[in-house]
Design an enzyme around this catalytic site. Structure first.
Site, PDB file in Angstrom:
ATOM      1  N   ASP A  11     108.860 105.694 -81.444  1.00 29.28           N
ATOM      2  CA  ASP A  11     107.524 105.934 -80.890  1.00 29.28           C
ATOM      3  C   ASP A  11     107.414 105.522 -79.417  1.00 29.28           C
ATOM      4  OD1 ASP A  11     107.589 105.637 -83.716  1.00 29.28           O
ATOM      5  OD2 ASP A  11     105.420 105.493 -83.771  1.00 29.28           O
ATOM      6  N   GLU A  43     103.592 110.260 -80.422  1.00 29.84           N
ATOM      7  CA  GLU A  43     102.178 110.225 -80.798  1.00 29.84           C
ATOM      8  C   GLU A  43     101.361 109.165 -80.068  1.00 29.84           C
ATOM      9  OE1 GLU A  43     100.441 108.691 -84.057  1.00 29.84           O
ATOM     10  OE2 GLU A  43     101.508 106.804 -83.898  1.00 29.84           O
ATOM     11  N   ASN A  44     102.016 108.173 -79.449  1.00 32.22           N
ATOM     12  CA  ASN A  44     101.303 107.141 -78.693  1.00 32.22           C
ATOM     13  C   ASN A  44     101.594 107.216 -77.200  1.00 32.22           C
ATOM     14  OD1 ASN A  44      99.765 105.444 -80.540  1.00 32.22           O
ATOM     15  ND2 ASN A  44     101.741 104.916 -81.448  1.00 32.22           N
ATOM     16  N   ASN A  71      99.703 109.665 -86.980  1.00 31.61           N
ATOM     17  CA  ASN A  71      98.270 109.568 -87.243  1.00 31.61           C
ATOM     18  C   ASN A  71      97.415 109.555 -85.985  1.00 31.61           C
ATOM     19  OD1 ASN A  71      99.667 106.955 -87.092  1.00 31.61           O
ATOM     20  ND2 ASN A  71      97.643 106.042 -87.321  1.00 31.61           N
ATOM     21  N   HIS A  72      98.022 109.349 -84.802  1.00 31.86           N
ATOM     22  CA  HIS A  72      97.248 109.369 -83.551  1.00 31.86           C
ATOM     23  C   HIS A  72      97.404 110.680 -82.766  1.00 31.86           C
ATOM     24  CE1 HIS A  72      96.026 105.273 -83.990  1.00 31.86           C
ATOM     25  NE2 HIS A  72      97.247 104.787 -83.895  1.00 31.86           N
ATOM     26  N   HIS A 179     106.408 104.804 -86.854  1.00 29.87           N
ATOM     27  CA  HIS A 179     105.055 104.265 -86.968  1.00 29.87           C
ATOM     28  C   HIS A 179     104.952 102.758 -86.773  1.00 29.87           C
ATOM     29  CE1 HIS A 179     100.853 103.832 -88.007  1.00 29.87           C
ATOM     30  NE2 HIS A 179     101.149 103.044 -89.030  1.00 29.87           N
TER      31      HIS A 179
END
Length: 260
Positions: A11, A43-44, A71-72, A179
């Site tokens: 990530d 995603e981040n 999820n983001h 994650h």
């Protein structure tokens, strides 16, 4: 060709992580390893949270072939059109069908067809469709269109990640978890030939807590009130895993952690 090399990068956290990879680190490592496919979880990677068009474009320019999410990913409204226009930038496939973008793509890997599938877990997370059933459906629906499959399971529970990997053992060449931003010490090849690691770790500043300034996280634990998670700064690094695939069988023959 003797083997295929797939590099999966953990990530990417905020601008620090993006700039670290964009500074030539990712392309140099890709060349050194001879990786034919590079998958980066982004995603981040936005400067605030989620995935932005700018951060996604920067990661692609840095050397990522496919960007996976979690999820983001859909937190920012401006990412929707970008996802619709870029088949190699994914959001989890078990989000509702009317969500922007797609949860999988089929891409070239040195002449072989790699199906890259992005899923999000449901244990301690949102009550979305079962990643197990969604994986079944996508692999079955695309039978004959790909030579091997790679799965990013973005999940909280380690048991859910490993359970999915064992469920797909022999059907996917690689299953890696994302994650938690903490790399795990369990890279392995499962009995059916699936390469696996529970979590890749993260790419970003190692000075704080999971890429966030320590004082922000302390505030959350001590005060229990909302606080903006400002990015930690300095001491940037990247974590991930390298998987070796036998192109003749589509099975994994080696899995190892990477820190760079």
């Amino acid at each position: 060709m003797e083997t295929l090399k797939i590099l999966a990068v953990g990530d990417v956290v905020r601008t620090c992580g993006v700039e670290y990879l964009a500074g030539g680190k990712l392309r140099r490592l890709r060349d050194i390893l001879g990786a034919q496919l590079v998958i980066v979880n982004g995603e981040n990677s936005s400067h605030d949270n989620g995935l932005s068009p700018d951060s996604a474009a920067a990661l692609l320019e840095a050397g990522a072939d496919v960007i996976t999410g979690g999820n983001h990913t859909l937190r920012r409204r401006d990412i929707g059109p970008f996802l619709d226009d870029h088949a190699n930038v994914l959001r989890p496939a078990n989000y509702p069908g009317d969500a922007p973008g797609c949860g999988y793509t089929i891409t070239d890997c040195a002449g072989r067809r790699a199906l890259v599938l992005n899923l999000v877990g449901t244990t301690f997370m949102e009550p979305l469709d079962s990643p197990f059933k969604v994986a079944d459906h996508i692999l079955s629906a695309n039978a004959g269109r790909y030579d091997f499959a790679v799965v990013d399971i973005h999940a909280e529970a380690t048991s859910e990640k490993l359970c999915l990997a064992r469920y797909l053992d022999g059907r996917a060449a690689v299953v890696f978890g994302t994650h938690t931003h903490v790399p795990t010490a369990d890279p392995q090849v499962l009995p059916g030939g699936t390469g696996y690691i529970t979590d890749l770790g993260m790419t970003g500043s190692m000075n704080g807590i999971l890429g966030v300034k320590t004082e922000c996280v302390l505030h959350k634990f001590l005060q229990r009130t909302p606080v903006y998670f400002a990015s930690a700064e300095g001491d940037c690094a990247a974590q991930g895993a390298l998987f070796t695939i036998d192109p003749a069988t589509g099975r994994c023959t080696g899995a190892e952690r990477m820190d760079f």
